[in-house]
Scaffold this motif. Structure first.
Motif, PDB file in Angstrom:
ATOM      1  N   ARG A 127       0.829  -1.209   0.000  1.00  0.00           N
ATOM      2  CA  ARG A 127       0.000   0.000   0.000  1.00  0.00           C
ATOM      3  C   ARG A 127       0.868   1.265   0.000  1.00  0.00           C
ATOM      4  O   ARG A 127       0.650   2.192  -0.782  1.00  0.00           O
ATOM      5  CB  ARG A 127      -0.870  -0.024   1.262  1.00  0.00           C
ATOM      6  CG  ARG A 127      -1.706   1.186   1.480  1.00  0.00           C
ATOM      7  CD  ARG A 127      -2.412   1.089   2.844  1.00  0.00           C
ATOM      8  NE  ARG A 127      -3.223   2.255   3.071  1.00  0.00           N
ATOM      9  CZ  ARG A 127      -3.308   2.909   4.229  1.00  0.00           C
ATOM     10  NH1 ARG A 127      -2.639   2.481   5.285  1.00  0.00           N
ATOM     11  NH2 ARG A 127      -4.056   3.982   4.332  1.00  0.00           N
ATOM     12  N   TRP A 128       1.875   1.287   0.861  1.00  0.00           N
ATOM     13  CA  TRP A 128       2.730   2.484   0.903  1.00  0.00           C
ATOM     14  C   TRP A 128       3.655   2.542  -0.304  1.00  0.00           C
ATOM     15  O   TRP A 128       4.025   3.627  -0.759  1.00  0.00           O
ATOM     16  CB  TRP A 128       3.501   2.547   2.230  1.00  0.00           C
ATOM     17  CG  TRP A 128       2.591   2.940   3.349  1.00  0.00           C
ATOM     18  CD1 TRP A 128       1.989   2.109   4.257  1.00  0.00           C
ATOM     19  CD2 TRP A 128       2.101   4.264   3.629  1.00  0.00           C
ATOM     20  NE1 TRP A 128       1.172   2.843   5.093  1.00  0.00           N
ATOM     21  CE2 TRP A 128       1.223   4.156   4.745  1.00  0.00           C
ATOM     22  CE3 TRP A 128       2.320   5.519   3.069  1.00  0.00           C
ATOM     23  CZ2 TRP A 128       0.571   5.266   5.286  1.00  0.00           C
ATOM     24  CZ3 TRP A 128       1.669   6.621   3.609  1.00  0.00           C
ATOM     25  CH2 TRP A 128       0.812   6.490   4.704  1.00  0.00           C
ATOM     26  N   MET A 129       4.002   1.416  -0.871  1.00  0.00           N
ATOM     27  CA  MET A 129       4.820   1.458  -2.095  1.00  0.00           C
ATOM     28  C   MET A 129       3.989   1.969  -3.274  1.00  0.00           C
ATOM     29  O   MET A 129       4.497   2.709  -4.118  1.00  0.00           O
ATOM     30  CB  MET A 129       5.422   0.085  -2.378  1.00  0.00           C
ATOM     31  CG  MET A 129       6.431  -0.318  -1.282  1.00  0.00           C
ATOM     32  SD  MET A 129       7.740  -1.434  -1.806  1.00  0.00           S
ATOM     33  CE  MET A 129       6.812  -2.911  -2.170  1.00  0.00           C
ATOM     34  N   PHE A 130       2.704   1.617  -3.336  1.00  0.00           N
ATOM     35  CA  PHE A 130       1.855   2.189  -4.389  1.00  0.00           C
ATOM     36  C   PHE A 130       1.672   3.694  -4.172  1.00  0.00           C
ATOM     37  O   PHE A 130       1.735   4.476  -5.126  1.00  0.00           O
ATOM     38  CB  PHE A 130       0.493   1.480  -4.452  1.00  0.00           C
ATOM     39  CG  PHE A 130       0.503   0.270  -5.339  1.00  0.00           C
ATOM     40  CD1 PHE A 130       0.620   0.395  -6.713  1.00  0.00           C
ATOM     41  CD2 PHE A 130       0.407  -1.009  -4.807  1.00  0.00           C
ATOM     42  CE1 PHE A 130       0.639  -0.720  -7.539  1.00  0.00           C
ATOM     43  CE2 PHE A 130       0.423  -2.138  -5.621  1.00  0.00           C
ATOM     44  CZ  PHE A 130       0.535  -1.988  -6.992  1.00  0.00           C
ATOM     45  N   PHE A 131       1.440   4.087  -2.931  1.00  0.00           N
ATOM     46  CA  PHE A 131       1.315   5.518  -2.650  1.00  0.00           C
ATOM     47  C   PHE A 131       2.570   6.259  -3.097  1.00  0.00           C
ATOM     48  O   PHE A 131       2.510   7.326  -3.716  1.00  0.00           O
ATOM     49  CB  PHE A 131       1.074   5.737  -1.140  1.00  0.00           C
ATOM     50  CG  PHE A 131       0.954   7.186  -0.756  1.00  0.00           C
ATOM     51  CD1 PHE A 131      -0.209   7.887  -0.997  1.00  0.00           C
ATOM     52  CD2 PHE A 131       2.018   7.856  -0.158  1.00  0.00           C
ATOM     53  CE1 PHE A 131      -0.321   9.236  -0.649  1.00  0.00           C
ATOM     54  CE2 PHE A 131       1.910   9.202   0.192  1.00  0.00           C
ATOM     55  CZ  PHE A 131       0.739   9.891  -0.052  1.00  0.00           C
ATOM     56  N   THR A 190       1.102  13.788   3.986  1.00  0.00           N
ATOM     57  CA  THR A 190       0.520  12.483   4.325  1.00  0.00           C
ATOM     58  C   THR A 190       1.559  11.576   4.994  1.00  0.00           C
ATOM     59  O   THR A 190       1.266  10.922   5.997  1.00  0.00           O
ATOM     60  CB  THR A 190      -0.049  11.800   3.057  1.00  0.00           C
ATOM     61  OG1 THR A 190      -1.109  12.606   2.547  1.00  0.00           O
ATOM     62  CG2 THR A 190      -0.580  10.403   3.372  1.00  0.00           C
ATOM     63  N   ARG A 209       2.010  19.583  -5.427  1.00  0.00           N
ATOM     64  CA  ARG A 209       1.606  18.163  -5.381  1.00  0.00           C
ATOM     65  C   ARG A 209       2.493  17.394  -4.406  1.00  0.00           C
ATOM     66  O   ARG A 209       2.014  16.593  -3.612  1.00  0.00           O
ATOM     67  CB  ARG A 209       1.762  17.493  -6.756  1.00  0.00           C
ATOM     68  CG  ARG A 209       0.866  17.978  -7.852  1.00  0.00           C
ATOM     69  CD  ARG A 209      -0.519  17.426  -7.822  1.00  0.00           C
ATOM     70  NE  ARG A 209      -0.613  15.981  -7.791  1.00  0.00           N
ATOM     71  CZ  ARG A 209      -1.762  15.331  -7.555  1.00  0.00           C
ATOM     72  NH1 ARG A 209      -2.868  15.996  -7.342  1.00  0.00           N
ATOM     73  NH2 ARG A 209      -1.793  14.023  -7.536  1.00  0.00           N
ATOM     74  N   ASP A 223       2.141  12.898   8.472  1.00  0.00           N
ATOM     75  CA  ASP A 223       0.994  12.546   9.332  1.00  0.00           C
ATOM     76  C   ASP A 223       1.089  11.088   9.796  1.00  0.00           C
ATOM     77  O   ASP A 223       0.872  10.788  10.965  1.00  0.00           O
ATOM     78  CB  ASP A 223      -0.328  12.738   8.574  1.00  0.00           C
ATOM     79  CG  ASP A 223      -0.687  14.208   8.401  1.00  0.00           C
ATOM     80  OD1 ASP A 223      -0.028  15.072   9.023  1.00  0.00           O
ATOM     81  OD2 ASP A 223      -1.626  14.499   7.634  1.00  0.00           O
ATOM     82  N   GLN A 224       1.381  10.204   8.881  1.00  0.00           N
ATOM     83  CA  GLN A 224       1.472   8.783   9.238  1.00  0.00           C
ATOM     84  C   GLN A 224       2.598   8.554  10.250  1.00  0.00           C
ATOM     85  O   GLN A 224       2.469   7.759  11.174  1.00  0.00           O
ATOM     86  CB  GLN A 224       1.708   7.943   7.969  1.00  0.00           C
ATOM     87  CG  GLN A 224       1.974   6.450   8.208  1.00  0.00           C
ATOM     88  CD  GLN A 224       0.737   5.658   8.645  1.00  0.00           C
ATOM     89  OE1 GLN A 224      -0.334   6.219   8.846  1.00  0.00           O
ATOM     90  NE2 GLN A 224       0.910   4.358   8.803  1.00  0.00           N
ATOM     91  N   HIS A 262       2.730   6.499  -6.848  1.00  0.00           N
ATOM     92  CA  HIS A 262       1.677   7.359  -7.369  1.00  0.00           C
ATOM     93  C   HIS A 262       1.928   8.838  -7.039  1.00  0.00           C
ATOM     94  O   HIS A 262       1.757   9.704  -7.887  1.00  0.00           O
ATOM     95  CB  HIS A 262       0.335   6.894  -6.779  1.00  0.00           C
ATOM     96  CG  HIS A 262      -0.853   7.645  -7.277  1.00  0.00           C
ATOM     97  ND1 HIS A 262      -2.051   7.646  -6.633  1.00  0.00           N
ATOM     98  CD2 HIS A 262      -1.020   8.435  -8.357  1.00  0.00           C
ATOM     99  CE1 HIS A 262      -2.905   8.405  -7.296  1.00  0.00           C
ATOM    100  NE2 HIS A 262      -2.308   8.899  -8.340  1.00  0.00           N
ATOM    101  N   LYS A 263       2.353   9.121  -5.803  1.00  0.00           N
ATOM    102  CA  LYS A 263       2.345  10.519  -5.364  1.00  0.00           C
ATOM    103  C   LYS A 263       3.665  11.085  -4.857  1.00  0.00           C
ATOM    104  O   LYS A 263       3.809  12.292  -4.786  1.00  0.00           O
ATOM    105  CB  LYS A 263       1.269  10.690  -4.282  1.00  0.00           C
ATOM    106  CG  LYS A 263      -0.139  10.513  -4.862  1.00  0.00           C
ATOM    107  CD  LYS A 263      -1.167  11.307  -4.106  1.00  0.00           C
ATOM    108  CE  LYS A 263      -2.453  11.450  -4.895  1.00  0.00           C
ATOM    109  NZ  LYS A 263      -3.615  11.699  -4.014  1.00  0.00           N
TER     110      LYS A 263
END
Lengths: 211, 211
Positions: free
Chosen positions: A94-98, A140, A133, A143-144, A101-102
């Motif tokens: 999940r964090w690797m996709f984030f 994020t 961006r 925050d995490q 992506h971003k």
């Protein structure tokens, strides 16, 4: 057998993998890709990776591309820095996709615009857009990390290496550690791990600064 | 138990998952996220997904985010549209990372700039920059599809749904099927699969066009 990593120093995606190889104490050697001179656009390189990107990892007969896939493979193979259950592995992915992506997708092109593109081709509007961006994505992460020592679990995982990759580079790309105290602390914690090295200690840079 | 998908019509990442749920014949229902009115920035939504993004999938007690993770989960759970060996699964993940890094990440913000942002805020330089980036990524997809029916194997996988998600939207984002004959053929092949539906038939749009 010694793994081969097709890479070049400026490639943050390559750096994520080089960091992992070094921190997991795997035998590997870099194969230099002269990226800014078009090496990744040759037919031979396209046969290796149709995406025309670095890194490419060769482990015996196995050829892998995309840093997220390679990091997942290395953590599965070594049992290090990966989620051990299906749930934990999904949280790492999940964090690797984030990241893809971003974070890294934006940090990479922003750093390119601000450092490697000839000055007359740089565009302030594009830089401003990308910078906003990136700031959102870094917020994020921060925050995490406010109430988690690591992004995806109780211990360091390849998700941390993925999201942190570009943030260890010295060139300007509108990222200042002081703006993100939890990222700052987390980067120090990664750099304190055995085997960690900065990007240009692991891989040869491809960019020759103009005289 | 009926799965819940937190989503909104314009979200290409949500659409990839909605397509998969429909094509895999899974019982599901959409939960509308009023994205452009800030619903994903509420504390309640951040508790669900600190990334502040759609989609979020709830399957009983399990909450998943990131379309790539959700697609991987659904194909593992159903045995449909996924790589069955570790090698094949990696090839699927590879194209989903490429998508997140270079296709959907750019197509999404480009479509937003050209359609949902008030006209006075649109920036021609930013649109031109993103459009050139997207064209490069689409060229890679078209190249791969030149001699492959599907992106990541002999049959359709969730990698196809991931990379195709944004390309099924009707709004302009400088993508024209005629420029990419292999993508054109491949999108038709996806749309011909049982259970396929266009985005706004599966999810409620969040954007109300100004009167």
């Amino acid at each position: 057998m010694t793994m081969k990593l097709h890479c070049f120093g400026e490639s943050g995606h390559s750096y994520k993998v080089a960091m992992a190889l070094s921190m997991m104490d795997i035998e590997w050697e870099p194969v230099f890709v002269d990226f800014f001179k078009g090496a990744s656009r040759s037919p031979e390189y396209r046969d290796l990776n149709i995406m025309g990107e670095a890194p490419v990892l060769q482990d015996g007969d196995l050829t892998l591309t995309q840093s997220g896939v390679i990091l997942d493979y290395l953590s599965s193979k070594t049992g290090k820095m990966g989620g051990r259950s299906a749930d934990a592995r999904r949280e790492v992915l999940r964090w690797m996709f984030f990241d893809n992506h971003k974070v890294s997708s934006i940090a990479g092109i922003l750093r390119f615009q601000m450092n490697f593109l000839p000055e007359e081709k740089r565009n302030a509007d594009v830089i401003g857009f990308l910078s906003a961006r990136l700031a959102g994505a870094l917020k994020t992460l921060d925050d995490q990390l406010t109430n988690h020592a690591w992004l995806a679990g109780d211990d360091i995982t390849v998700a941390d290496l993925s999201c942190a990759g570009y943030l260890f580079y010295p060139e300007a790309f509108t990222f200042d550690r002081k703006d993100y105290p939890h990222i700052d602390r987390w980067l120090d914690a990664i750099a304190a791990q055995p085997g960690w090295k900065p990007p240009y200690d692991l891989m040869q840079p491809a960019f020759a600064a103009p005289a």
